[in-house]
Design a protein around this motif. Structure first.
Motif, PDB file in Angstrom:
ATOM      1  N   PRO A  91       0.761  -1.362   0.104  1.00  0.00           N
ATOM      2  CA  PRO A  91       0.103  -0.046   0.025  1.00  0.00           C
ATOM      3  C   PRO A  91       0.672   1.331   0.223  1.00  0.00           C
ATOM      4  CG  PRO A  91      -0.432  -1.120   1.980  1.00  0.00           C
ATOM      5  CD  PRO A  91       0.320  -2.090   1.121  1.00  0.00           C
ATOM      6  N   GLN A  92       2.064   1.376   0.485  1.00  0.00           N
ATOM      7  CA  GLN A  92       2.857   2.397   0.652  1.00  0.00           C
ATOM      8  C   GLN A  92       3.924   2.378  -0.485  1.00  0.00           C
ATOM      9  OE1 GLN A  92       4.464   2.200   4.688  1.00  0.00           O
ATOM     10  NE2 GLN A  92       2.428   3.142   5.409  1.00  0.00           N
ATOM     11  N   ARG A  93       3.853   1.463  -1.389  1.00  0.00           N
ATOM     12  CA  ARG A  93       4.776   1.293  -2.636  1.00  0.00           C
ATOM     13  C   ARG A  93       6.068   1.258  -2.133  1.00  0.00           C
ATOM     14  NH1 ARG A  93       4.881   4.293  -6.885  1.00  0.00           N
ATOM     15  NH2 ARG A  93       4.392   2.525  -8.376  1.00  0.00           N
ATOM     16  N   ILE A  94       6.562   0.881  -1.127  1.00  0.00           N
ATOM     17  CA  ILE A  94       7.761   0.943  -0.573  1.00  0.00           C
ATOM     18  C   ILE A  94       8.917   0.150  -1.368  1.00  0.00           C
ATOM     19  CG2 ILE A  94       9.309  -0.166   1.150  1.00  0.00           C
ATOM     20  CD1 ILE A  94       7.059   0.309   3.091  1.00  0.00           C
ATOM     21  N   THR A  95       8.463  -0.961  -2.201  1.00  0.00           N
ATOM     22  CA  THR A  95       9.158  -1.761  -3.282  1.00  0.00           C
ATOM     23  C   THR A  95       9.298  -1.169  -4.379  1.00  0.00           C
ATOM     24  OG1 THR A  95       7.405  -3.256  -3.529  1.00  0.00           O
ATOM     25  CG2 THR A  95       8.965  -3.816  -1.860  1.00  0.00           C
ATOM     26  N   ALA A  96       8.526  -0.045  -4.780  1.00  0.00           N
ATOM     27  CA  ALA A  96       8.398   0.270  -6.196  1.00  0.00           C
ATOM     28  C   ALA A  96       9.804   0.616  -6.873  1.00  0.00           C
ATOM     29  CB  ALA A  96       7.403   1.476  -6.299  1.00  0.00           C
ATOM     30  N   GLY A  97      10.597   1.333  -6.178  1.00  0.00           N
ATOM     31  CA  GLY A  97      11.765   1.546  -6.697  1.00  0.00           C
ATOM     32  C   GLY A  97      12.779   0.498  -7.097  1.00  0.00           C
ATOM     33  N   TYR A  98      12.325  -0.699  -6.694  1.00  0.00           N
ATOM     34  CA  TYR A  98      13.348  -1.709  -7.088  1.00  0.00           C
ATOM     35  C   TYR A  98      13.060  -2.543  -8.375  1.00  0.00           C
ATOM     36  CZ  TYR A  98      14.756  -1.661  -2.269  1.00  0.00           C
ATOM     37  OH  TYR A  98      15.312  -1.120  -1.084  1.00  0.00           O
ATOM     38  N   PHE A  99      11.932  -2.026  -8.704  1.00  0.00           N
ATOM     39  CA  PHE A  99      11.491  -2.699 -10.059  1.00  0.00           C
ATOM     40  C   PHE A  99      11.693  -1.790 -11.256  1.00  0.00           C
ATOM     41  CE2 PHE A  99       9.155  -5.073  -6.850  1.00  0.00           C
ATOM     42  CZ  PHE A  99       9.354  -6.090  -7.240  1.00  0.00           C
ATOM     43  N   PRO A 100      12.431  -2.549 -12.359  1.00  0.00           N
ATOM     44  CA  PRO A 100      12.586  -1.580 -13.591  1.00  0.00           C
ATOM     45  C   PRO A 100      11.318  -1.429 -14.546  1.00  0.00           C
ATOM     46  CG  PRO A 100      13.211  -4.147 -14.075  1.00  0.00           C
ATOM     47  CD  PRO A 100      12.793  -3.901 -12.627  1.00  0.00           C
ATOM     48  N   THR A 101      11.075  -0.415 -15.261  1.00  0.00           N
ATOM     49  CA  THR A 101      10.144  -0.362 -16.288  1.00  0.00           C
ATOM     50  C   THR A 101      10.638  -0.579 -17.742  1.00  0.00           C
ATOM     51  OG1 THR A 101      10.636   2.117 -16.296  1.00  0.00           O
ATOM     52  CG2 THR A 101       8.791   1.301 -14.566  1.00  0.00           C
ATOM     53  N   PRO A 102       9.781  -0.751 -18.700  1.00  0.00           N
ATOM     54  CA  PRO A 102       8.315  -0.957 -18.542  1.00  0.00           C
ATOM     55  C   PRO A 102       7.739  -2.111 -17.888  1.00  0.00           C
ATOM     56  CG  PRO A 102       9.336  -1.482 -20.803  1.00  0.00           C
ATOM     57  CD  PRO A 102      10.325  -1.182 -20.129  1.00  0.00           C
ATOM     58  N   HIS A 103       6.771  -2.269 -17.959  1.00  0.00           N
ATOM     59  CA  HIS A 103       5.862  -3.170 -17.128  1.00  0.00           C
ATOM     60  C   HIS A 103       5.341  -4.413 -17.950  1.00  0.00           C
ATOM     61  CE1 HIS A 103       6.035   0.006 -13.793  1.00  0.00           C
ATOM     62  NE2 HIS A 103       5.159   0.479 -14.578  1.00  0.00           N
ATOM     63  N   PRO A 104       5.127  -5.500 -17.267  1.00  0.00           N
ATOM     64  CA  PRO A 104       5.598  -5.813 -16.119  1.00  0.00           C
ATOM     65  C   PRO A 104       7.006  -6.056 -15.645  1.00  0.00           C
ATOM     66  CG  PRO A 104       4.483  -7.640 -17.205  1.00  0.00           C
ATOM     67  CD  PRO A 104       4.700  -6.785 -18.213  1.00  0.00           C
ATOM     68  N   PRO A 105       7.277  -5.639 -14.567  1.00  0.00           N
ATOM     69  CA  PRO A 105       8.866  -5.744 -14.126  1.00  0.00           C
ATOM     70  C   PRO A 105       8.918  -7.030 -13.131  1.00  0.00           C
ATOM     71  CG  PRO A 105       7.662  -3.986 -12.489  1.00  0.00           C
ATOM     72  CD  PRO A 105       6.691  -4.537 -13.616  1.00  0.00           C
ATOM     73  N   ALA A 106      10.091  -7.621 -13.138  1.00  0.00           N
ATOM     74  CA  ALA A 106      10.491  -8.787 -12.155  1.00  0.00           C
ATOM     75  C   ALA A 106      12.082  -8.770 -11.781  1.00  0.00           C
ATOM     76  CB  ALA A 106       9.788  -9.976 -12.705  1.00  0.00           C
ATOM     77  N   LEU A 107      12.152  -9.285 -10.820  1.00  0.00           N
ATOM     78  CA  LEU A 107      13.682  -9.426 -10.365  1.00  0.00           C
ATOM     79  C   LEU A 107      13.846 -11.057 -10.243  1.00  0.00           C
ATOM     80  CD1 LEU A 107      14.067  -6.774  -7.750  1.00  0.00           C
ATOM     81  CD2 LEU A 107      14.693  -6.563 -10.242  1.00  0.00           C
ATOM     82  N   ILE A 108      14.926 -11.341 -10.556  1.00  0.00           N
ATOM     83  CA  ILE A 108      15.432 -13.008 -10.752  1.00  0.00           C
ATOM     84  C   ILE A 108      16.516 -12.932  -9.370  1.00  0.00           C
ATOM     85  CG2 ILE A 108      16.397 -15.018 -11.642  1.00  0.00           C
ATOM     86  CD1 ILE A 108      13.724 -14.200 -12.598  1.00  0.00           C
ATOM     87  N   ILE A 109      16.211 -13.599  -8.241  1.00  0.00           N
ATOM     88  CA  ILE A 109      17.243 -13.465  -7.234  1.00  0.00           C
ATOM     89  C   ILE A 109      17.878 -14.689  -6.799  1.00  0.00           C
ATOM     90  CG2 ILE A 109      17.048 -12.796  -4.497  1.00  0.00           C
ATOM     91  CD1 ILE A 109      14.713 -11.098  -5.396  1.00  0.00           C
ATOM     92  N   ASP A 110      18.945 -14.882  -6.575  1.00  0.00           N
ATOM     93  CA  ASP A 110      19.662 -16.305  -5.994  1.00  0.00           C
ATOM     94  C   ASP A 110      19.173 -16.180  -4.315  1.00  0.00           C
ATOM     95  OD1 ASP A 110      21.242 -17.773  -4.719  1.00  0.00           O
ATOM     96  OD2 ASP A 110      23.064 -17.135  -5.732  1.00  0.00           O
ATOM     97  N   MET A 111      18.291 -17.169  -4.068  1.00  0.00           N
ATOM     98  CA  MET A 111      17.781 -17.238  -2.803  1.00  0.00           C
ATOM     99  C   MET A 111      18.903 -17.604  -1.604  1.00  0.00           C
ATOM    100  SD  MET A 111      14.415 -19.456  -3.744  1.00  0.00           S
ATOM    101  CE  MET A 111      14.065 -19.792  -1.991  1.00  0.00           C
ATOM    102  N   ARG A 112      20.235 -18.081  -2.007  1.00  0.00           N
ATOM    103  CA  ARG A 112      21.181 -18.218  -1.112  1.00  0.00           C
ATOM    104  C   ARG A 112      21.904 -17.110  -0.622  1.00  0.00           C
ATOM    105  NH1 ARG A 112      22.521 -23.062  -5.425  1.00  0.00           N
ATOM    106  NH2 ARG A 112      22.297 -21.159  -6.521  1.00  0.00           N
ATOM    107  N   THR A 113      21.956 -16.042  -1.464  1.00  0.00           N
ATOM    108  CA  THR A 113      22.662 -14.886  -1.227  1.00  0.00           C
ATOM    109  C   THR A 113      21.668 -13.534  -1.021  1.00  0.00           C
ATOM    110  OG1 THR A 113      23.234 -14.213  -3.570  1.00  0.00           O
ATOM    111  CG2 THR A 113      24.880 -15.574  -2.459  1.00  0.00           C
ATOM    112  N   MET A 114      20.549 -13.677  -1.737  1.00  0.00           N
ATOM    113  CA  MET A 114      19.706 -12.766  -2.095  1.00  0.00           C
ATOM    114  C   MET A 114      19.993 -11.581  -2.802  1.00  0.00           C
ATOM    115  SD  MET A 114      16.958 -13.884  -0.667  1.00  0.00           S
ATOM    116  CE  MET A 114      15.621 -12.915  -0.695  1.00  0.00           C
TER     117      MET A 114
END
Length: 144
Positions: A91-114
């Motif tokens: 609701p506060q769009r705290i994560t918005a700055g982490y996502f690239p545009t254009p939409h839809p955006p996503a990040l691929i993350i290594d779960m062992r290191t984040m």
């Protein structure tokens, strides 16, 4: 039912969860491509079961650009797409700055290191996502 959770719930430094790759997707209810991708994600997720990758989605915006999602938006999104994985509202769009545009955006993350391995933007099909995420699990260097 809403249940509190956090992104760090996916952190698996020991590699014991059986998953090594997290696709962190962002959706906005006003975004046509985000809606199309939500259907693709619902199809992709079962293809990844037992293959080392998982999906988590953050619903950034409700029906208005730049206005954070609400509980009602999240419930409607879940009802519409019946996502077989965790999703959250922001609701506060705290994560918005982490996502690239254009939409839809996503990040691929290594779960062992984040560590973020790759940023995605644009609509991907279930077949494309399944192939890419499976490839990342098999050889993490393909995600860079």
């Amino acid at each position: 039912t809403l249940v509190p959770m956090a992104l760090h719930d996916y952190f698996d430094w020991a590699g014991t969860s059986g998953n090594s790759i997290l696709m962190l997707s962002a959706g906005m209810t006003w975004c046509g491509p985000c809606n199309a991708e939500a259907s693709e994600l619902a199809t992709t997720s079962p293809n990844l079961t037992g293959k080392g990758a998982v999906i988590f989605q953050v619903l950034l915006d409700g029906p208005t650009y730049g206005v954070g999602s609400t509980e009602a938006d999240l419930k409607s999104w879940d009802t519409t797409y019946k996502l077989p994985f965790w999703d959250a509202m922001d609701p506060q769009r705290i994560t918005a700055g982490y996502f690239p545009t254009p939409h839809p955006p996503a990040l691929i993350i290594d779960m062992r290191t984040m560590h973020v391995l790759k940023g995605l933007h644009g609509l991907e099909t279930a077949a494309q996502l399944t192939t890419m995420l499976t490839s990342c699990v098999n050889d993490i260097t393909t995600c860079k």
